[in-house]
Design a protein around this motif. Sequence first.
Motif, PDB file in Angstrom:
ATOM      1  N   PHE A   6      42.833  32.083  21.293  1.00 42.92           N
ATOM      2  CA  PHE A   6      42.331  31.475  22.758  1.00 42.92           C
ATOM      3  C   PHE A   6      41.716  32.617  23.548  1.00 42.92           C
ATOM      4  O   PHE A   6      41.523  32.405  24.907  1.00 42.92           O
ATOM      5  CB  PHE A   6      43.488  30.928  23.256  1.00 42.92           C
ATOM      6  CG  PHE A   6      44.425  31.709  23.838  1.00 42.92           C
ATOM      7  CD1 PHE A   6      45.593  32.148  22.918  1.00 42.92           C
ATOM      8  CD2 PHE A   6      44.725  31.955  25.059  1.00 42.92           C
ATOM      9  CE1 PHE A   6      46.525  32.934  23.138  1.00 42.92           C
ATOM     10  CE2 PHE A   6      45.700  32.710  25.622  1.00 42.92           C
ATOM     11  CZ  PHE A   6      46.771  33.232  24.670  1.00 42.92           C
ATOM     12  N   GLY A   7      41.351  33.760  23.197  1.00 37.46           N
ATOM     13  CA  GLY A   7      40.841  34.682  23.747  1.00 37.46           C
ATOM     14  C   GLY A   7      40.264  35.809  23.087  1.00 37.46           C
ATOM     15  O   GLY A   7      40.924  36.025  21.844  1.00 37.46           O
ATOM     16  N   SER A   8      39.677  36.901  23.556  1.00 42.40           N
ATOM     17  CA  SER A   8      39.255  38.054  22.802  1.00 42.40           C
ATOM     18  C   SER A   8      39.188  39.400  23.922  1.00 42.40           C
ATOM     19  O   SER A   8      38.210  39.873  24.098  1.00 42.40           O
ATOM     20  CB  SER A   8      37.650  37.750  22.340  1.00 42.40           C
ATOM     21  OG  SER A   8      37.695  36.766  21.711  1.00 42.40           O
ATOM     22  N   THR A   9      40.182  39.740  24.260  1.00 42.06           N
ATOM     23  CA  THR A   9      40.391  40.925  25.474  1.00 42.06           C
ATOM     24  C   THR A   9      39.718  42.154  24.896  1.00 42.06           C
ATOM     25  O   THR A   9      39.110  42.955  25.383  1.00 42.06           O
ATOM     26  CB  THR A   9      41.863  41.205  26.120  1.00 42.06           C
ATOM     27  OG1 THR A   9      42.685  41.251  24.822  1.00 42.06           O
ATOM     28  CG2 THR A   9      41.974  40.021  27.130  1.00 42.06           C
ATOM     29  N   ARG A  10      40.013  42.410  23.225  1.00 45.06           N
ATOM     30  CA  ARG A  10      39.439  43.457  22.652  1.00 45.06           C
ATOM     31  C   ARG A  10      38.183  43.315  21.885  1.00 45.06           C
ATOM     32  O   ARG A  10      38.041  43.928  20.947  1.00 45.06           O
ATOM     33  CB  ARG A  10      40.714  43.974  21.974  1.00 45.06           C
ATOM     34  CG  ARG A  10      41.568  44.570  22.625  1.00 45.06           C
ATOM     35  CD  ARG A  10      42.622  45.398  21.675  1.00 45.06           C
ATOM     36  NE  ARG A  10      43.910  45.766  22.302  1.00 45.06           N
ATOM     37  CZ  ARG A  10      44.815  45.968  21.689  1.00 45.06           C
ATOM     38  NH1 ARG A  10      44.943  46.600  20.308  1.00 45.06           N
ATOM     39  NH2 ARG A  10      46.060  46.207  22.113  1.00 45.06           N
ATOM     40  N   GLY A  11      37.405  42.116  22.016  1.00 41.07           N
ATOM     41  CA  GLY A  11      36.426  41.936  21.317  1.00 41.07           C
ATOM     42  C   GLY A  11      36.733  41.050  20.043  1.00 41.07           C
ATOM     43  O   GLY A  11      38.038  40.801  19.696  1.00 41.07           O
ATOM     44  N   PRO A  12      35.755  40.233  19.476  1.00 39.11           N
ATOM     45  CA  PRO A  12      35.921  39.357  18.321  1.00 39.11           C
ATOM     46  C   PRO A  12      36.672  39.938  17.135  1.00 39.11           C
ATOM     47  O   PRO A  12      37.290  39.135  16.453  1.00 39.11           O
ATOM     48  CB  PRO A  12      34.731  39.014  18.022  1.00 39.11           C
ATOM     49  CG  PRO A  12      33.815  40.095  18.354  1.00 39.11           C
ATOM     50  CD  PRO A  12      34.348  40.749  19.320  1.00 39.11           C
ATOM     51  N   GLY A  13      36.821  41.126  16.821  1.00 41.42           N
ATOM     52  CA  GLY A  13      37.428  41.676  15.406  1.00 41.42           C
ATOM     53  C   GLY A  13      36.524  41.278  14.383  1.00 41.42           C
ATOM     54  O   GLY A  13      35.289  41.015  14.394  1.00 41.42           O
ATOM     55  N   GLN A  14      37.066  41.799  13.238  1.00 38.55           N
ATOM     56  CA  GLN A  14      35.919  41.851  11.892  1.00 38.55           C
ATOM     57  C   GLN A  14      35.904  40.338  11.510  1.00 38.55           C
ATOM     58  O   GLN A  14      36.578  39.229  11.841  1.00 38.55           O
ATOM     59  CB  GLN A  14      36.849  42.326  10.551  1.00 38.55           C
ATOM     60  CG  GLN A  14      37.090  43.642  10.914  1.00 38.55           C
ATOM     61  CD  GLN A  14      35.913  44.528  11.024  1.00 38.55           C
ATOM     62  OE1 GLN A  14      35.183  44.346   9.968  1.00 38.55           O
ATOM     63  NE2 GLN A  14      35.694  45.382  11.793  1.00 38.55           N
ATOM     64  N   PRO A  15      34.716  39.995  10.576  1.00 38.14           N
ATOM     65  CA  PRO A  15      34.317  38.782  10.278  1.00 38.14           C
ATOM     66  C   PRO A  15      35.469  38.242   9.389  1.00 38.14           C
ATOM     67  O   PRO A  15      36.252  39.007   8.598  1.00 38.14           O
ATOM     68  CB  PRO A  15      33.127  38.873   9.391  1.00 38.14           C
ATOM     69  CG  PRO A  15      32.485  40.171   9.787  1.00 38.14           C
ATOM     70  CD  PRO A  15      33.667  40.884  10.381  1.00 38.14           C
ATOM     71  N   PHE A  16      35.537  36.902   9.286  1.00 37.55           N
ATOM     72  CA  PHE A  16      37.019  36.532   8.619  1.00 37.55           C
ATOM     73  C   PHE A  16      36.377  35.375   7.496  1.00 37.55           C
ATOM     74  O   PHE A  16      35.599  34.765   7.990  1.00 37.55           O
ATOM     75  CB  PHE A  16      37.965  35.834   9.715  1.00 37.55           C
ATOM     76  CG  PHE A  16      39.145  35.058   8.935  1.00 37.55           C
ATOM     77  CD1 PHE A  16      40.168  35.811   8.553  1.00 37.55           C
ATOM     78  CD2 PHE A  16      38.888  33.872   8.918  1.00 37.55           C
ATOM     79  CE1 PHE A  16      41.149  35.369   8.248  1.00 37.55           C
ATOM     80  CE2 PHE A  16      39.914  33.008   8.305  1.00 37.55           C
ATOM     81  CZ  PHE A  16      41.374  33.746   7.866  1.00 37.55           C
ATOM     82  N   ALA A  17      36.880  35.431   6.344  1.00 41.96           N
ATOM     83  CA  ALA A  17      36.537  34.469   5.339  1.00 41.96           C
ATOM     84  C   ALA A  17      37.532  33.468   5.455  1.00 41.96           C
ATOM     85  O   ALA A  17      38.528  33.377   4.937  1.00 41.96           O
ATOM     86  CB  ALA A  17      36.716  35.226   3.802  1.00 41.96           C
ATOM     87  N   PRO A  18      37.006  32.096   5.638  1.00 46.41           N
ATOM     88  CA  PRO A  18      38.194  31.074   5.853  1.00 46.41           C
ATOM     89  C   PRO A  18      38.862  30.652   4.894  1.00 46.41           C
ATOM     90  O   PRO A  18      40.060  30.148   4.930  1.00 46.41           O
ATOM     91  CB  PRO A  18      37.151  29.847   6.251  1.00 46.41           C
ATOM     92  CG  PRO A  18      35.894  30.277   6.459  1.00 46.41           C
ATOM     93  CD  PRO A  18      35.787  31.823   6.322  1.00 46.41           C
TER      94      PRO A  18
END
Length: 247
Positions: free
Chosen positions: A159-171
């Motif tokens: 529900f948020g990204s205070t440190r940015g979105p992070g690595q791409p994620f493979a669902p």
Amino acid sequence: MAKKVVAYTPKGGGYAQKVVAETNFCVEIPESANADLFAALPNQGLTAYLLLTASTQIQHGESVLVQGASGGVGSLAVQIAKILGAGTVPGTASTNEKLEFIRGLGADDAIDYTQEGWTKRVLESTGGRGVDVLLESVGGEIFEQSFECLAPFGRYIIFGSTRGPGQPFAPRRLMQKSQTMTGFYLPVFLAKPELIREGVEFLVKATLEEKLRPSIARVLPLSQTAEGHRLLEDREIQGTILLDTNR
Ligand SMILES: NC(=O)c1ccc[n+]([C@@H]2O[C@H](COP(=O)([O-])OP(=O)(O)OC[C@H]3O[C@@H](n4cnc5c(N)ncnc54)[C@H](OP(=O)(O)O)[C@@H]3O)[C@@H](O)[C@H]2O)c1
């Protein structure tokens, strides 16, 4: 006659002495009630409540990890999870002072997520199983690490990204443990106004009954709004910061 109410104002407008609010999103509080205590409810409280009741429906005894648990949403989410019957509720934070604060809220474990291996602590606090529900608004490297402590059938809510979105994620990774991932954005719930109403009613009642204790860290006059934003950005706040528009 004028009534004192707690109001959710979806288009913002809270930095003002007067605001137009929908009647349906207003819940009356007693004239004698301390308004400061209720000010965190319509946004941070509603977010915490809907995360646990609409994005997922927490079941009795389930464990919930609240990331950034000393923040406005996090500090309310720890308490609301407990009120709703959660089992083990660990919370994470970045300083000893904040960890102490989280324990005071009723978290079963307070874990420093700046320390290497923090996910092992979460596993330990859930008997090695991991958490059933994970509330996460931090992002960055925390996103990838958090998966290490999500249980089979676990629900991961972003529900948020205070440190940015992070690595791409493979669902397809979610298949391995039959897990789910859900996003949350409060304004979308305007399409379900009955849930917003229910949420504000729940939060007001729980606060009046002193089951929920919003933690007000600072009250600043409107003229110090910039200082309020600085305090949030520098992570100096535990709980909620308020602006007093009458000062
Ligand atoms: N999706 C929605 O509808 C919705 C609604 C409300 C809020 N939000 C989001 O939810 C998050 C929490 O909101 P809030 O009102 O509770 O904010 P807050 O009071 O500022 O709390 C944020 C928490 O995140 C942690 N954090 C970790 N990395 C951070 C960083 N780089 N900068 C700032 N904080 C960091 C802080 O704890 P530590 O210092 O202990 O790490 C802090 O306690 C925000 O991302 C906000 O945008 C989303």
